[in-house]
Design a protein around this motif. Sequence first.
Motif, short mmCIF file in Angstrom:
data_model
loop_
_atom_site.label_atom_id
_atom_site.label_comp_id
_atom_site.label_asym_id
_atom_site.label_seq_id
_atom_site.Cartn_x
_atom_site.Cartn_y
_atom_site.Cartn_z
N ALA A 94 0.84 -1.20 0.00
CA ALA A 94 0.00 0.00 0.00
C ALA A 94 0.87 1.25 0.00
N TYR A 95 1.97 1.22 0.77
CA TYR A 95 2.94 2.31 0.73
C TYR A 95 3.47 2.50 -0.70
N ALA A 96 3.77 1.37 -1.37
CA ALA A 96 4.36 1.43 -2.71
C ALA A 96 3.46 2.14 -3.70
N ALA A 97 2.17 2.04 -3.51
CA ALA A 97 1.22 2.73 -4.39
C ALA A 97 0.85 4.12 -3.87
N ASN A 98 0.79 4.26 -2.55
CA ASN A 98 0.31 5.51 -1.97
C ASN A 98 1.24 6.68 -2.18
N PHE A 99 2.53 6.51 -1.91
CA PHE A 99 3.44 7.64 -1.96
C PHE A 99 3.61 8.21 -3.36
N PRO A 100 3.75 7.39 -4.41
CA PRO A 100 3.78 7.98 -5.75
C PRO A 100 2.51 8.74 -6.10
N ILE A 101 1.36 8.21 -5.68
CA ILE A 101 0.10 8.90 -5.96
C ILE A 101 0.05 10.25 -5.24
N GLN A 102 0.46 10.26 -3.98
CA GLN A 102 0.47 11.51 -3.23
C GLN A 102 1.37 12.54 -3.88
N LYS A 103 2.58 12.13 -4.27
CA LYS A 103 3.52 13.06 -4.88
C LYS A 103 3.02 13.53 -6.24
N PHE A 104 2.38 12.64 -6.98
CA PHE A 104 1.79 13.00 -8.28
C PHE A 104 0.75 14.11 -8.11
N LEU A 105 -0.09 13.98 -7.10
CA LEU A 105 -1.12 15.00 -6.85
C LEU A 105 -0.51 16.28 -6.31
N GLN A 106 0.44 16.16 -5.39
CA GLN A 106 1.05 17.34 -4.79
C GLN A 106 1.79 18.19 -5.82
N ALA A 107 2.42 17.54 -6.81
CA ALA A 107 3.13 18.29 -7.84
C ALA A 107 2.21 19.19 -8.63
N GLN A 108 0.92 18.86 -8.64
CA GLN A 108 -0.07 19.67 -9.33
C GLN A 108 -0.83 20.59 -8.38
N SER A 109 -0.34 20.67 -7.14
CA SER A 109 -0.98 21.46 -6.09
C SER A 109 -2.38 20.94 -5.76
N ILE A 110 -2.58 19.64 -5.95
CA ILE A 110 -3.84 19.00 -5.60
C ILE A 110 -3.62 18.27 -4.28
N VAL A 111 -4.00 18.87 -3.19
CA VAL A 111 -3.73 18.30 -1.87
C VAL A 111 -5.00 18.10 -1.04
N ASN A 112 -6.02 18.89 -1.29
CA ASN A 112 -7.24 18.78 -0.48
C ASN A 112 -7.92 17.42 -0.59
N PRO A 113 -8.04 16.82 -1.78
CA PRO A 113 -8.70 15.50 -1.86
C PRO A 113 -8.03 14.45 -0.98
N SER A 114 -6.70 14.43 -0.97
CA SER A 114 -5.99 13.46 -0.12
C SER A 114 -6.29 13.70 1.35
N ALA A 115 -6.42 14.98 1.73
CA ALA A 115 -6.74 15.31 3.13
C ALA A 115 -8.13 14.82 3.50
N TYR A 116 -9.10 15.01 2.61
CA TYR A 116 -10.46 14.55 2.88
C TYR A 116 -10.51 13.02 3.00
N ILE A 117 -9.79 12.35 2.10
CA ILE A 117 -9.76 10.88 2.14
C ILE A 117 -9.11 10.40 3.43
N ALA A 118 -7.98 11.01 3.81
CA ALA A 118 -7.28 10.61 5.03
C ALA A 118 -8.14 10.84 6.27
N ALA A 119 -8.87 11.96 6.31
CA ALA A 119 -9.72 12.25 7.47
C ALA A 119 -10.85 11.25 7.58
N ALA A 120 -11.50 10.96 6.46
CA ALA A 120 -12.60 9.99 6.49
C ALA A 120 -12.11 8.61 6.89
#
Length: 419
Positions: free
Chosen positions: A183-209
């Motif tokens: 799960a780490y192997a898939a999660n961190f690339p996805i997070q960095k992919f989104l962060q590079a585009q300044s897309i961070v709020n969706p990950s925060a909502y998912i993590a909170a839920a």
Amino acid sequence: MALREDDGLHQPMIRSNEPVPEPVSSALEDTLSDTSLSYVRRLRRATSIELATLFRLAAPAIIVYLLNNVTSMSTQIFCGHLGNLELAAASLGNNGVQLFAYGVMLGMGSAVETLCGQAYGAHKYDMLGVYLQRSTLLLMVTGIPLMLIYIFSKPILLLLGQSTSIASASALFLYGLIPQIFAYAANFPIQKFLQAQSIVNPSAYIAAAMLVAHILLTWIALYVFDWGLLGASLILSFSWWVIVVAQFVYILVSDRCKLTWTGFSVLAFSGLWDFVKLSAASAVMLCLETWYFQILVLVAGLLENPEVALDSLSICMTILGWLYMVSVGFNAAASVRVSNELGAGHPKSAAYAVVMVTLSSFIIAVICAVVVLALRHVISYIFTDGTTVAEAVSELTPLLAISIVLNGVQPVLSGKCFF
């Protein structure tokens, strides 16, 4: 958008009927280069611009890392209320072994942050999806030898001098965390992919839920079905996979990713060696920051009263780990800012972003250290009811405060070494 399919960061070929995106924070570069303004006015205006941009990125990134960390630590807290042995086992498993896998995967995933950030700044949008796939492939392969450490964790811990009871319980806990590696192997690339585009709020909502759901599921596993350490760790692995799937679904359905995710590509299998070298370098840097955590935890297990030593030290390490996530969040935001600005050809803005993020993280770290010192006599009761452990934690708190301040600066600066 028609882009050349290569790994360089040259300017893309853009069709004449499509708008060219403005470089990120061009107002900052203009302000820093405006000689008509006095030096003080330039700094004041540049600070205002950069802080607004930085905290818009850093705040959700910090929330994501904190919530992900708390999701893992909540399992340790639940185990701690089962007894001192269970807390020692979960602490040794989490902070002594699992942290190694976390550091390797997060460090290697940071290569995506660098490459995706520069590609996004240079408008080479299709390469972001390629880098995401390439990193995920590499990290999945890396997860195989890490899995072997989990499988043979009991003899490894015994070889390192841990007691039989703690080694056995920790190994049981780690068996349930094997799916979490991938799960780490898939999660961190996805997070960095989104962060590079300044897309961070969706990950925060998912993590909170998922944190809310994880706490409920863990309580049911431990107190309704009495699944013990193995059940707690399996629930943790399940929660991490839900986070991964939810983030990838967002990438598939969101219009914000339609230029950067164009589907699976055979380019993911090209240029792997260069990607391995960059990923390995970033992993080593982060692992050197986390290995001392593991060494301290392992040494604590060799002391005269290993359960109390492990419990008290692990509580301090857990608190430090939470606050470390704040610095990692600033690191992620700064990496996005620096890589975007370099990709867009704004060297002054990139340098100024480094200064501002370092100062911001340092100030927050000092405030957190003061709060921890003020609560040193009661902070351990979050994790356990034992008064002996609470006294030990209180004695360790001054050293913890110093570590908090140092960790407020070092992780932020280390992320800039990739550029």
